[in-house]
Structures are given as C-alpha cells and as structure tokens.
Design a protein around this motif. Structure first.
Motif, short mmCIF file in Angstrom:
data_model
loop_
_atom_site.label_atom_id
_atom_site.label_comp_id
_atom_site.label_asym_id
_atom_site.label_seq_id
_atom_site.Cartn_x
_atom_site.Cartn_y
_atom_site.Cartn_z
N GLU A 20 50.88 54.80 48.60
CA GLU A 20 49.92 55.17 49.65
C GLU A 20 49.13 56.41 49.23
O GLU A 20 47.91 56.50 49.43
CB GLU A 20 50.67 55.44 50.96
CG GLU A 20 49.76 55.65 52.13
CD GLU A 20 50.52 55.94 53.43
OE1 GLU A 20 51.76 56.09 53.38
OE2 GLU A 20 49.87 56.03 54.46
N CYS A 21 49.81 57.36 48.62
CA CYS A 21 49.15 58.58 48.14
C CYS A 21 48.14 58.24 47.05
O CYS A 21 47.04 58.78 47.02
CB CYS A 21 50.22 59.55 47.63
SG CYS A 21 49.58 61.13 47.12
N MET A 22 48.51 57.31 46.17
CA MET A 22 47.58 56.88 45.11
C MET A 22 46.35 56.20 45.71
O MET A 22 45.23 56.42 45.25
CB MET A 22 48.26 55.90 44.16
CG MET A 22 49.31 56.51 43.27
SD MET A 22 50.06 55.16 42.33
CE MET A 22 51.29 56.06 41.43
N VAL A 23 46.58 55.37 46.72
CA VAL A 23 45.46 54.67 47.38
C VAL A 23 44.47 55.70 47.91
O VAL A 23 43.26 55.59 47.69
CB VAL A 23 45.99 53.76 48.52
CG1 VAL A 23 44.86 53.28 49.41
CG2 VAL A 23 46.76 52.57 47.94
N ASP A 24 44.97 56.73 48.58
CA ASP A 24 44.10 57.77 49.13
C ASP A 24 43.35 58.51 48.02
O ASP A 24 42.15 58.70 48.10
CB ASP A 24 44.92 58.78 49.96
CG ASP A 24 45.45 58.15 51.24
OD1 ASP A 24 44.95 57.07 51.61
OD2 ASP A 24 46.36 58.71 51.86
N LEU A 25 44.10 58.93 46.99
CA LEU A 25 43.49 59.72 45.92
C LEU A 25 42.44 58.91 45.15
O LEU A 25 41.33 59.39 44.89
CB LEU A 25 44.57 60.24 44.97
CG LEU A 25 44.09 61.14 43.83
CD1 LEU A 25 43.45 62.42 44.37
CD2 LEU A 25 45.26 61.52 42.91
N PHE A 26 42.79 57.69 44.79
CA PHE A 26 41.86 56.86 44.00
C PHE A 26 40.60 56.56 44.82
O PHE A 26 39.50 56.55 44.27
CB PHE A 26 42.53 55.55 43.56
CG PHE A 26 43.44 55.68 42.37
CD1 PHE A 26 44.36 56.72 42.26
CD2 PHE A 26 43.40 54.76 41.33
CE1 PHE A 26 45.20 56.84 41.15
CE2 PHE A 26 44.24 54.86 40.22
CZ PHE A 26 45.14 55.89 40.13
N SER A 27 40.75 56.34 46.13
CA SER A 27 39.56 56.03 46.92
C SER A 27 38.71 57.30 47.08
O SER A 27 37.49 57.24 47.02
CB SER A 27 39.91 55.39 48.26
OG SER A 27 40.74 56.22 49.00
N GLU A 29 38.39 59.47 44.90
CA GLU A 29 37.75 59.69 43.59
C GLU A 29 36.79 58.55 43.24
O GLU A 29 36.46 58.34 42.08
CB GLU A 29 38.82 59.83 42.51
CG GLU A 29 39.61 61.13 42.61
CD GLU A 29 38.81 62.38 42.22
OE1 GLU A 29 37.82 62.26 41.48
OE2 GLU A 29 39.18 63.48 42.67
N GLY A 30 36.41 57.78 44.25
CA GLY A 30 35.31 56.83 44.08
C GLY A 30 35.65 55.39 43.78
O GLY A 30 34.75 54.56 43.60
N ALA A 31 36.94 55.07 43.70
CA ALA A 31 37.30 53.68 43.36
C ALA A 31 37.26 52.77 44.59
O ALA A 31 37.39 53.23 45.73
CB ALA A 31 38.70 53.65 42.75
N ILE A 32 37.10 51.48 44.32
CA ILE A 32 37.34 50.45 45.34
C ILE A 32 38.81 50.10 45.15
O ILE A 32 39.23 49.70 44.05
CB ILE A 32 36.45 49.23 45.06
CG1 ILE A 32 34.99 49.59 45.30
CG2 ILE A 32 36.89 48.04 45.92
CD1 ILE A 32 34.03 48.61 44.69
N VAL A 33 39.61 50.30 46.20
CA VAL A 33 41.06 50.18 46.02
C VAL A 33 41.62 48.99 46.81
O VAL A 33 41.37 48.85 48.01
CB VAL A 33 41.77 51.47 46.48
CG1 VAL A 33 43.28 51.33 46.27
CG2 VAL A 33 41.26 52.67 45.71
N ILE A 34 42.38 48.18 46.12
CA ILE A 34 43.11 47.10 46.77
C ILE A 34 44.56 47.56 46.90
O ILE A 34 45.28 47.72 45.91
CB ILE A 34 43.04 45.78 45.96
CG1 ILE A 34 41.62 45.22 46.02
CG2 ILE A 34 43.99 44.73 46.55
CD1 ILE A 34 40.65 45.80 45.06
N ALA A 35 44.95 47.84 48.16
CA ALA A 35 46.33 48.24 48.43
C ALA A 35 47.11 46.95 48.65
O ALA A 35 46.93 46.28 49.67
CB ALA A 35 46.39 49.13 49.66
#
Ligand code: NAD
Length: 244
Positions: A20-27, A29-35
C-alpha cells in the motif's frame, strides 16, 4: 516530473502494509499504478486514489496472472514495472508444519512471483525495457526461521537472480529486496509483546523496526531509471540486523 513519471506499474499485495505504501509513493512519483490484491474490499479504498487502479489477483493463479497482464497492457498500452510484493507468513512451529502448509506457502510466496514474471516479462520484452522488484526477506539470507516461510523467500531469492540472467538481454532488470522486521499488519502480533518488541529493537543496530516507507523508497529507486545498470542485485533493508 516524478521519478517514475508515466510508467505503468503493477504492485501485488497493494492493498496493505508495504504494498500500500508503494502504491502511494509510486503514484505520487507520477506512475499509473495497478494495485493488485486478493482482498477486494481493501482494494476499493486503493482505487479511490488518483492514478491508482485496484484489480483483483490471486498471485498463485496462472490464469489470474495471464488475464491481469493482458488487461493492463491493453488498457494502458505497456507494462514498465512489476513489484512482486504480495505474500503470507506463518507463526507455526516447525514441528507442526505439514505438506499442505508447505504447498500453500510456496504457491503464494514462491509461484506467485514466478508466475508474475512469466506473464509480465513478454510485455516488457516487447518494448525492450522493464524493471521487476521481488520482495524476499532477511530470513532467506540468515539462519532465522526454520520454516516454510523462509523456504519460500529463499525461492524468491533464487528466481530473482535467475530471471535477471534470463531477461537481461530483453532490457528487463530484476532485483530483490530483503526487508527485516517491518511494522505492518503482517507483524502486528509483535506489538502485543512489549518485551519481545524491546528485544528486537535492542538487537537492531539502527535501534528501531522498519517502516513500509523504508522498503517503498528502495523499490522506487530500483523501479526508476536511476538504477538503469543494476540487475541481479540483492538489497538488505533491516537496520543492520543481519550484518552482525
Ligand atoms: P501485509 O499482510 O500487510 O500485506 C500483504 C498483502 O498481500 C495483503 O494485502 C494481502 O491481501 C495480499 N495477499 C496475500 N495473499 C495474496 C494472494 N494469494 N494474491 C494476491 N494478494 C495476496 O504484509 P506486508 O508486511 O506488507 O508484506 C509485504 C511483503 O513483504 C510480503 O511478501 C512479506 O513476506 C514481505 N516481508 C515483510 C516483512 C515484514 O516484517 N512485514 C519482512 C520481510 C518481508
């Protein structure tokens, strides 16, 4: 510009703890994130965040992986990053571990990352670039945890190196992270014993337990182009616990 701007990232186990923390950080930082997670209820919250798409996935299912990878590629046009983070643990003493326990653990923690790489790598190879980050554990590197969990994390260690070798010529990097004890729902039981918690902190050179962000920040580095020449690497993030 974020460090993973416009990259498409699949993060498994994205509904809790480190994921969940990675999802927040990556998004951020500009990524489109599939959790991607098996827990659909928890995914509903993730899906409300900007640039985050919750998708149901059982990592131990070949079929689930095949359809998820295809759907992400069709919907977003590519897959740049895969973080194989989903996992389960167990507190069972080794005397009580049976074949069913062993197979379930290895199916989720071992086959899960393997199947993820198997199904996602072809899409990365098609664009000659990709970064895969597999979450192992410090227990795969030191003599702690005589059980099916450590065995499964040892499997992650081995397949990460092998995949780095196999996929390097396709421009795909594969690295592994080895977290120590990180405060998440998985390790919640520890906080019930102040005495045990105190001993663990005492035994850690940096004198604290890890936080999900400690792992997420390292994953961000390995996902980004800042680590363009790093593959097959193993990064231990345990406050120095296993260095002693
Ligand atoms: P967590 O329990 O908070 O989150 C794990 C997530 O994985 C949950 O959202 C869960 O629903 C999901 N999941 C479980 N089985 C799944 C399946 N079959 N398919 C899809 N999703 C599934 O755990 P965490 O502490 O955030 O752990 C994340 C990863 O880090 C795990 O691989 C874990 O083994 C590893 N790790 C954690 C620690 C720690 O101390 N917390 C230490 C070393 C390694």
């Amino acid at each position: 510009m974020g460090r993973v701007a416009n990259k498409v990232a699949i993060i498994t186990g994205g509904a809790s703890g480190i994921g969940e923390c990675m999802v927040d950080l990556f998004s951020q930082e500009g990524a489109i994130v599939i959790a991607a997670d098996i827990n659909e209820t928890a995914l509903e919250a993730a899906s409300k965040k900007e640039n985050v798409y919750g998708m149901k996935l059982n990592v131990s299912s070949d079929e689930d992986w095949a359809s998820l990878a295809k759907e992400v590629n069709e919907r977003f046009g590519k897959i740049d990053i895969l973080v194989n983070n989903a996992g389960i643990s167990s507190e069972k003493p080794y005397q009580d571990i049976n074949l069913d326990d062993w197979q379930k653990m290895l199916a989720i923690n071992g086959f899960g990352p393997f199947a993820g790489m198997k199904h996602v790598a072809p899409y990365m190879a098609a664009q000659k670039q990709g970064s895969i980050i597999n979450i192992s554990s410090y227990t795969a590197q030191i003599g702690q945890g005589f059980n099916h969990y450590s065995a499964s994390k040892g499997a992650v260690r081995a397949i990460s190196k092998a995949a780095a070798t196999a996929f390097g010529r396709d421009g795909i990097r594969v690295n592994a992270l080895f977290p120590g004890i990180i405060e998440t729902p998985m390790t919640q039981a520890l906080s019930t014993s102040k005495e045990l918690l105190g001993r663990l902190i005492q035994a850690t050179p940096l004198q604290r337990l890890g936080q999900p962000a400690d792992i997420a920040k390292a994953a961000l580095f390995l996902a980004s182009d800042d680590s363009a020449y790093i593959t097959g690497a193993e990064l231990v993030i345990d406050g120095g616990f296993s260095a002693q």
